[in-house]
Design a protein around this motif. Structure first.
Motif, PDB file in Angstrom:
ATOM      1  N   ARG A  30      11.032   5.597   3.442  1.00  0.00           N
ATOM      2  CA  ARG A  30      11.557   6.574   2.477  1.00  0.00           C
ATOM      3  C   ARG A  30      11.011   6.373   1.068  1.00  0.00           C
ATOM      4  NH1 ARG A  30      13.939  10.972   4.961  1.00  0.00           N
ATOM      5  NH2 ARG A  30      15.188  10.263   6.734  1.00  0.00           N
ATOM      6  N   LEU A  31      10.512   5.159   0.794  1.00  0.00           N
ATOM      7  CA  LEU A  31      10.106   4.850  -0.575  1.00  0.00           C
ATOM      8  C   LEU A  31       8.594   4.816  -0.771  1.00  0.00           C
ATOM      9  CD1 LEU A  31      12.688   2.079  -1.584  1.00  0.00           C
ATOM     10  CD2 LEU A  31      12.923   4.565  -1.592  1.00  0.00           C
ATOM     11  N   ILE A  32       7.816   5.086   0.279  1.00  0.00           N
ATOM     12  CA  ILE A  32       6.352   5.042   0.110  1.00  0.00           C
ATOM     13  C   ILE A  32       5.707   6.357   0.567  1.00  0.00           C
ATOM     14  CG2 ILE A  32       6.195   2.525   0.304  1.00  0.00           C
ATOM     15  CD1 ILE A  32       5.326   2.930   3.223  1.00  0.00           C
ATOM     16  N   GLU A  33       6.504   7.407   0.613  1.00  0.00           N
ATOM     17  CA  GLU A  33       5.981   8.695   1.074  1.00  0.00           C
ATOM     18  C   GLU A  33       4.803   9.163   0.220  1.00  0.00           C
ATOM     19  OE1 GLU A  33       9.426  11.139   0.922  1.00  0.00           O
ATOM     20  OE2 GLU A  33      10.241  10.438   2.841  1.00  0.00           O
ATOM     21  N   ASP A  34       4.921   9.036  -1.096  1.00  0.00           N
ATOM     22  CA  ASP A  34       3.859   9.513  -1.992  1.00  0.00           C
ATOM     23  C   ASP A  34       2.568   8.730  -1.796  1.00  0.00           C
ATOM     24  OD1 ASP A  34       5.563  11.396  -3.025  1.00  0.00           O
ATOM     25  OD2 ASP A  34       6.104  10.216  -4.793  1.00  0.00           O
ATOM     26  N   GLU A  35       2.673   7.395  -1.681  1.00  0.00           N
ATOM     27  CA  GLU A  35       1.480   6.558  -1.528  1.00  0.00           C
ATOM     28  C   GLU A  35       0.779   6.816  -0.195  1.00  0.00           C
ATOM     29  OE1 GLU A  35       4.088   4.513  -4.509  1.00  0.00           O
ATOM     30  OE2 GLU A  35       4.382   5.515  -2.578  1.00  0.00           O
ATOM     31  N   LEU A  36       1.554   7.056   0.858  1.00  0.00           N
ATOM     32  CA  LEU A  36       0.950   7.368   2.155  1.00  0.00           C
ATOM     33  C   LEU A  36       0.287   8.746   2.127  1.00  0.00           C
ATOM     34  CD1 LEU A  36       3.703   6.080   4.629  1.00  0.00           C
ATOM     35  CD2 LEU A  36       1.474   5.043   4.195  1.00  0.00           C
ATOM     36  N   ARG A  37       0.942   9.685   1.476  1.00  0.00           N
ATOM     37  CA  ARG A  37       0.401  11.043   1.409  1.00  0.00           C
ATOM     38  C   ARG A  37      -0.909  11.079   0.615  1.00  0.00           C
ATOM     39  NH1 ARG A  37       4.419  13.128  -0.993  1.00  0.00           N
ATOM     40  NH2 ARG A  37       5.660  13.419   0.887  1.00  0.00           N
ATOM     41  N   SER A  38      -0.981  10.284  -0.445  1.00  0.00           N
ATOM     42  CA  SER A  38      -2.184  10.271  -1.284  1.00  0.00           C
ATOM     43  C   SER A  38      -3.307   9.421  -0.686  1.00  0.00           C
ATOM     44  CB  SER A  38      -1.840   9.742  -2.674  1.00  0.00           C
ATOM     45  OG  SER A  38      -1.485   8.367  -2.623  1.00  0.00           O
ATOM     46  N   GLY A  39      -2.978   8.572   0.286  1.00  0.00           N
ATOM     47  CA  GLY A  39      -3.976   7.688   0.883  1.00  0.00           C
ATOM     48  C   GLY A  39      -4.133   6.368   0.154  1.00  0.00           C
ATOM     49  N   GLU A  40      -3.325   6.136  -0.888  1.00  0.00           N
ATOM     50  CA  GLU A  40      -3.395   4.857  -1.598  1.00  0.00           C
ATOM     51  C   GLU A  40      -2.917   3.714  -0.710  1.00  0.00           C
ATOM     52  OE1 GLU A  40      -2.575   5.435  -6.193  1.00  0.00           O
ATOM     53  OE2 GLU A  40      -1.038   6.430  -4.996  1.00  0.00           O
ATOM     54  N   LEU A  41      -2.008   4.017   0.198  1.00  0.00           N
ATOM     55  CA  LEU A  41      -1.556   3.050   1.190  1.00  0.00           C
ATOM     56  C   LEU A  41      -1.807   3.615   2.576  1.00  0.00           C
ATOM     57  CD1 LEU A  41       1.916   1.769  -0.130  1.00  0.00           C
ATOM     58  CD2 LEU A  41      -0.262   0.544  -0.175  1.00  0.00           C
ATOM     59  N   VAL A  42      -2.108   2.712   3.509  1.00  0.00           N
ATOM     60  CA  VAL A  42      -2.275   3.113   4.907  1.00  0.00           C
ATOM     61  C   VAL A  42      -1.469   2.163   5.777  1.00  0.00           C
ATOM     62  CG1 VAL A  42      -4.569   4.093   4.545  1.00  0.00           C
ATOM     63  CG2 VAL A  42      -4.339   1.668   5.187  1.00  0.00           C
ATOM     64  N   CYS A  43      -1.110   2.648   6.954  1.00  0.00           N
ATOM     65  CA  CYS A  43      -0.500   1.794   7.971  1.00  0.00           C
ATOM     66  C   CYS A  43      -1.620   1.391   8.926  1.00  0.00           C
ATOM     67  CB  CYS A  43       0.604   2.548   8.700  1.00  0.00           C
ATOM     68  SG  CYS A  43       1.391   1.586   9.994  1.00  0.00           S
ATOM     69  N   PRO A  44      -2.118   0.156   8.826  1.00  0.00           N
ATOM     70  CA  PRO A  44      -3.329  -0.211   9.571  1.00  0.00           C
ATOM     71  C   PRO A  44      -3.106  -0.356  11.075  1.00  0.00           C
ATOM     72  CG  PRO A  44      -2.427  -2.131   8.452  1.00  0.00           C
ATOM     73  CD  PRO A  44      -1.616  -0.957   8.002  1.00  0.00           C
ATOM     74  N   PHE A  45      -1.856  -0.548  11.492  1.00  0.00           N
ATOM     75  CA  PHE A  45      -1.572  -0.721  12.916  1.00  0.00           C
ATOM     76  C   PHE A  45      -0.919   0.543  13.469  1.00  0.00           C
ATOM     77  CE2 PHE A  45      -0.561  -5.015  10.954  1.00  0.00           C
ATOM     78  CZ  PHE A  45      -1.876  -5.442  11.016  1.00  0.00           C
ATOM     79  N   THR A  46      -0.960   0.707  14.763  1.00  0.00           N
ATOM     80  CA  THR A  46      -0.355   1.873  15.401  1.00  0.00           C
ATOM     81  C   THR A  46       1.124   1.963  15.025  1.00  0.00           C
ATOM     82  OG1 THR A  46      -1.812   1.507  17.286  1.00  0.00           O
ATOM     83  CG2 THR A  46       0.008   3.065  17.591  1.00  0.00           C
ATOM     84  N   PRO A  47       1.514   2.988  14.243  1.00  0.00           N
ATOM     85  CA  PRO A  47       2.896   3.039  13.744  1.00  0.00           C
ATOM     86  C   PRO A  47       3.944   2.997  14.838  1.00  0.00           C
ATOM     87  CG  PRO A  47       1.520   4.666  12.642  1.00  0.00           C
ATOM     88  CD  PRO A  47       0.701   4.102  13.766  1.00  0.00           C
ATOM     89  N   GLU A  48       3.723   3.734  15.923  1.00  0.00           N
ATOM     90  CA  GLU A  48       4.739   3.810  16.967  1.00  0.00           C
ATOM     91  C   GLU A  48       5.005   2.444  17.604  1.00  0.00           C
ATOM     92  OE1 GLU A  48       2.047   5.661  16.781  1.00  0.00           O
ATOM     93  OE2 GLU A  48       2.871   7.612  16.197  1.00  0.00           O
ATOM     94  N   LYS A  49       4.011   1.580  17.607  1.00  0.00           N
ATOM     95  CA  LYS A  49       4.145   0.292  18.268  1.00  0.00           C
ATOM     96  C   LYS A  49       4.581  -0.817  17.328  1.00  0.00           C
ATOM     97  CE  LYS A  49       1.607  -2.893  21.313  1.00  0.00           C
ATOM     98  NZ  LYS A  49       0.330  -3.181  21.992  1.00  0.00           N
ATOM     99  N   TYR A  50       4.179  -0.710  16.072  1.00  0.00           N
ATOM    100  CA  TYR A  50       4.415  -1.816  15.142  1.00  0.00           C
ATOM    101  C   TYR A  50       5.362  -1.446  14.006  1.00  0.00           C
ATOM    102  CZ  TYR A  50       0.627  -3.997  17.683  1.00  0.00           C
ATOM    103  OH  TYR A  50      -0.154  -4.528  18.676  1.00  0.00           O
ATOM    104  N   GLN A  51       6.334  -0.592  14.283  1.00  0.00           N
ATOM    105  CA  GLN A  51       7.371  -0.297  13.311  1.00  0.00           C
ATOM    106  C   GLN A  51       8.737  -0.442  13.989  1.00  0.00           C
ATOM    107  OE1 GLN A  51       6.917   3.785  12.038  1.00  0.00           O
ATOM    108  NE2 GLN A  51       8.183   4.561  13.688  1.00  0.00           N
ATOM    109  N   PHE A  52       9.769  -0.597  13.181  1.00  0.00           N
ATOM    110  CA  PHE A  52      11.128  -0.641  13.724  1.00  0.00           C
ATOM    111  C   PHE A  52      12.072   0.058  12.756  1.00  0.00           C
ATOM    112  CE2 PHE A  52      11.146  -4.244  10.876  1.00  0.00           C
ATOM    113  CZ  PHE A  52      12.459  -4.343  10.416  1.00  0.00           C
ATOM    114  N   ARG A  53      13.185   0.523  13.272  1.00  0.00           N
ATOM    115  CA  ARG A  53      14.196   1.177  12.439  1.00  0.00           C
ATOM    116  C   ARG A  53      15.129   0.114  11.874  1.00  0.00           C
ATOM    117  NH1 ARG A  53      16.192   7.066  13.260  1.00  0.00           N
ATOM    118  NH2 ARG A  53      14.167   7.172  12.231  1.00  0.00           N
ATOM    119  N   SER A  54      15.224   0.079  10.563  1.00  0.00           N
ATOM    120  CA  SER A  54      16.016  -0.947   9.886  1.00  0.00           C
ATOM    121  C   SER A  54      17.509  -0.762  10.147  1.00  0.00           C
ATOM    122  CB  SER A  54      15.754  -0.880   8.382  1.00  0.00           C
ATOM    123  OG  SER A  54      16.586  -1.793   7.690  1.00  0.00           O
TER     124      SER A  54
END
Length: 318
Positions: free
Chosen positions: A264-288
């Motif tokens: 919820r707090l990095i939407e802008d950075e992901l949208r702009s491409g300043e940050l990337v999720c280098p690993f497959t999101p579906e496999k390497y993420q969890f719901r807090s």
């Protein structure tokens, strides 16, 4: 025959409450479990708070606190004080509300909103600005603080908190969930070859640690990420530790390390491409387990201005 202090709490002349300063000192010390904390709030010395409380105890002929010379809790309420404290605390809250009602009509339409600096800057402020444009007669004041604040003491109307949804003396309504996953700059991902292989233990990769809530069970951490996605961590975790999420993300954006992103707090950075999720999101993420909640004082539940803002903010994430 004179009434005992225990039976008569008002002076005859004008029914004025006796020892009001002492009662105020007792109420603050009881909330903080500390003369020092009460002193900071009341802008006096701890010795002055202690003296006022002792004078109140002498006048009532009742011990209000058990005082210890060591241990984590050196000031604890006696049984008599525990019975009296809720009513005295509510009394001061009512006084505060009464004083607030004396403000002019303009102030009656103001709303004070509380949030941590990260939530405020990364998510809340843009929405508050939109609300302000749609409700020109309502003034919004945003207060940011990393530590949890006393809503009655600071006159906070409503806030956004990150946690498990239970805070003493406050109503809480679920606002939104959050997913946790590693993020970094594109350059950092390329340098360490993170897009070409799975994260096998993250050995040799600089990690950034968010220590905003270091003692809280459930706050997103590398260890919790490891447990949830079944990726082992190095035996000893190295890396920069910072007690501010925004600073962690800024360093990740600059290529200083791999950070745990809060969706919820990095939407802008992901949208702009300043940050990337280098690993497959579906496999390497969890719901807090931690979620976002709207919180407000119990007595403010029926106030229209707060209900309007609360319903509007909820509608933005529905």
């Amino acid at each position: 025959m004179m009434d005992s202090p225990k039976k008569r709490f008002y002076k005859k002349k004008g029914n004025r409450i006796a020892h009001l300063n002492g009662i105020r000192a007792f109420e603050a010390a009881a909330r903080h479990h500390s003369f020092a904390g009460a002193a900071q709030e009341l802008s006096v010395t701890p010795a002055a708070v202690g003296q006022q409380v002792r004078q109140l105890e002498d006048w009532l002929d009742i011990r209000l606190f058990d005082r210890a010379t060591s241990g984590s809790s050196r000031l604890t309420l006696t049984e008599d004080a525990l019975r009296a404290f809720p009513d005295i605390h509510r009394g001061f809250e009512l006084i505060g509300r009464g004083l607030n009602s004396l403000f002019d009509e303009h102030e009656e339409n103001a709303i004070t909103v509380s949030a941590s600096p990260s939530i405020a800057s990364k998510w809340l402020l843009s929405r508050v600005n939109t609300f302000q444009l749609e409700h020109e007669d309502c003034d919004i004041q945003v207060e940011t603080d990393v530590a949890l604040v006393d809503y009655a003491e600071r006159n906070i109307d409503i806030g956004v908190r990150y946690g498990l949804g239970q805070w003493e003396g406050l109503c809480a309504q679920h606002l939104m969930f959050e997913d946790i996953f590693p993020v970094c700059s594109p350059e950092f991902a390329q340098k360490y070859g993170l897009t070409e292989k799975p994260p096998e233990g993250l050995q040799g990769i600089p990690l950034l640690h968010d220590y905003s809530v270091p003692a809280s069970n459930g706050y997103p951490s590398w260890q919790e990420w490891s447990d949830n996605v079944d990726v082992p961590l190095p035996g000893k975790l190295h890396g920069l530790k910072i007690n501010d999420f925004s600073s962690v993300i800024e360093l990740a954006r600059r290529g200083s390390g791999l950070a745990l992103g809060r969706s919820r707090l990095i939407e802008d950075e992901l949208r702009s491409g300043e940050l990337v999720c280098p690993f497959t999101p579906e496999k390497y993420q969890f719901r807090s387990r931690f979620c976002y909640f709207l919180v407000w004082k119990n007595e403010a539940s029926e106030e229209e201005r707060i209900s309007v803002f609360r319903d509007w903010l909820l509608s933005t994430v529905s």
